[in-house]
Design an enzyme around this catalytic site. Structure first.
Site, PDB file in Angstrom:
ATOM      1  N   ASP A  69       0.856  -1.177   0.000  1.00 47.45           N
ATOM      2  CA  ASP A  69       0.000   0.000   0.000  1.00 47.45           C
ATOM      3  C   ASP A  69       0.895   1.229   0.000  1.00 47.45           C
ATOM      4  O   ASP A  69       2.106   1.117   0.159  1.00 47.45           O
ATOM      5  CB  ASP A  69      -0.993  -0.014   1.181  1.00 47.45           C
ATOM      6  N   TYR A  71       3.048   4.656   0.740  1.00 45.89           N
ATOM      7  CA  TYR A  71       3.771   5.166   1.909  1.00 45.89           C
ATOM      8  C   TYR A  71       2.792   5.943   2.795  1.00 45.89           C
ATOM      9  O   TYR A  71       2.020   6.766   2.291  1.00 45.89           O
ATOM     10  CB  TYR A  71       4.882   6.118   1.488  1.00 45.89           C
ATOM     11  N   HIS A 193       9.609  -8.294   0.965  1.00 45.90           N
ATOM     12  CA  HIS A 193       9.416  -6.860   0.729  1.00 45.90           C
ATOM     13  C   HIS A 193      10.717  -6.108   1.044  1.00 45.90           C
ATOM     14  O   HIS A 193      11.475  -6.514   1.928  1.00 45.90           O
ATOM     15  CB  HIS A 193       8.279  -6.363   1.635  1.00 45.90           C
TER      16      HIS A 193
END
Length: 233
Positions: A69, A71, A193
């Protein structure tokens, strides 16, 4: 009402057609996001940037980078996953980690800025799984309907039948892998990630940039020039 009218900013014509099946979800998400803004929530990114990824030509996408999603820091999200405006300093830590891996992978000099439009202009679509977030509250807009919309986008890209290499960073992005393993015109690259919490657990050393270019060549299309030019003054 068209898809592009459901949130501020028009979509590229190819995306307008590709996302038409998600029109009902667009309307629902639009209403929910507007209610949150009306209630005083600081929703990011700015309204005109929420659908920025879908202003790139649909037919020209050959690399899909999926994030989680936006920042949650005001001034950072601009509607392209991991990118920021060229004047943002310091760079978000996830983006700094991306640049570190980029240098180690293909030798590209780390960029002083986070404007990734050079990649976008070559057909790299940087798309978050969820397209809005409350300032200071990561993952706060998961489950309001964005996932269905971005899934529609992914299905449409795969359905073109043209070369597509997907880079899935993080658990939320990897949920889309079954849709992307669709045949001899697609390849998928996954890893942890790039956030500071997980980069050392499988992102560093994953070589996503060189592997993407190798895959593009196998699929018969031009590789990406990952070296970012200096920011325009």
């Amino acid at each position: 009402m068209s898809v592009s009218a459901s949130l501020i900013a028009p979509l590229e014509a190819g995306w307008e057609r590709a996302l038409a099946p998600a029109q009902e979800q667009f309307h629902s998400v639009r209403d929910q996001v507007q209610r949150r803004r009306d209630d005083g929530e600081h929703v990011l990114p700015a309204p005109q940037d929420v659908l920025r990824a879908f202003r790139q030509p649909f037919a020209e996408v050959k690399v899909l980078v999926i994030g989680q999603d936006p920042y949650p820091t005001p001034g950072h999200p601009i509607g392209l996953s991991f990118a920021v405006s060229s004047d943002v300093r310091p760079l978000p830590r996830s983006l700094r980690n991306i640049f570190t891996e980029l240098q180690q992978d293909v030798g590209a000099d780390p960029s002083a800025h986070g404007d990734l439009s050079h990649w976008a202009h070559q057909g790299v679509l940087m798309l978050n799984r969820v397209l809005t977030v409350a300032a200071g509250s990561p993952a706060s807009h998961r489950g309001i309907g964005w996932e269905a919309i971005t899934e529609t986008a992914v299905r449409a890209l795969v359905g073109r039948g043209t070369p597509l290499v997907s880079i899935l960073w993080g658990a939320q992005a990897r949920k889309l892998q079954p849709l992307l393993d669709a045949g001899d015109h697609t390849e998928v690259i996954t890893s942890a990630h790039p956030s500071p919490l997980s980069a050392s657990r499988g992102f560093f050393g994953s070589r996503p940039f060189s592997r993407t270019n190798e895959a593009l060549r196998r699929l018969g299309t031009e590789p990406i020039d990952w070296q970012l030019p200096p920011a325009r003054s």
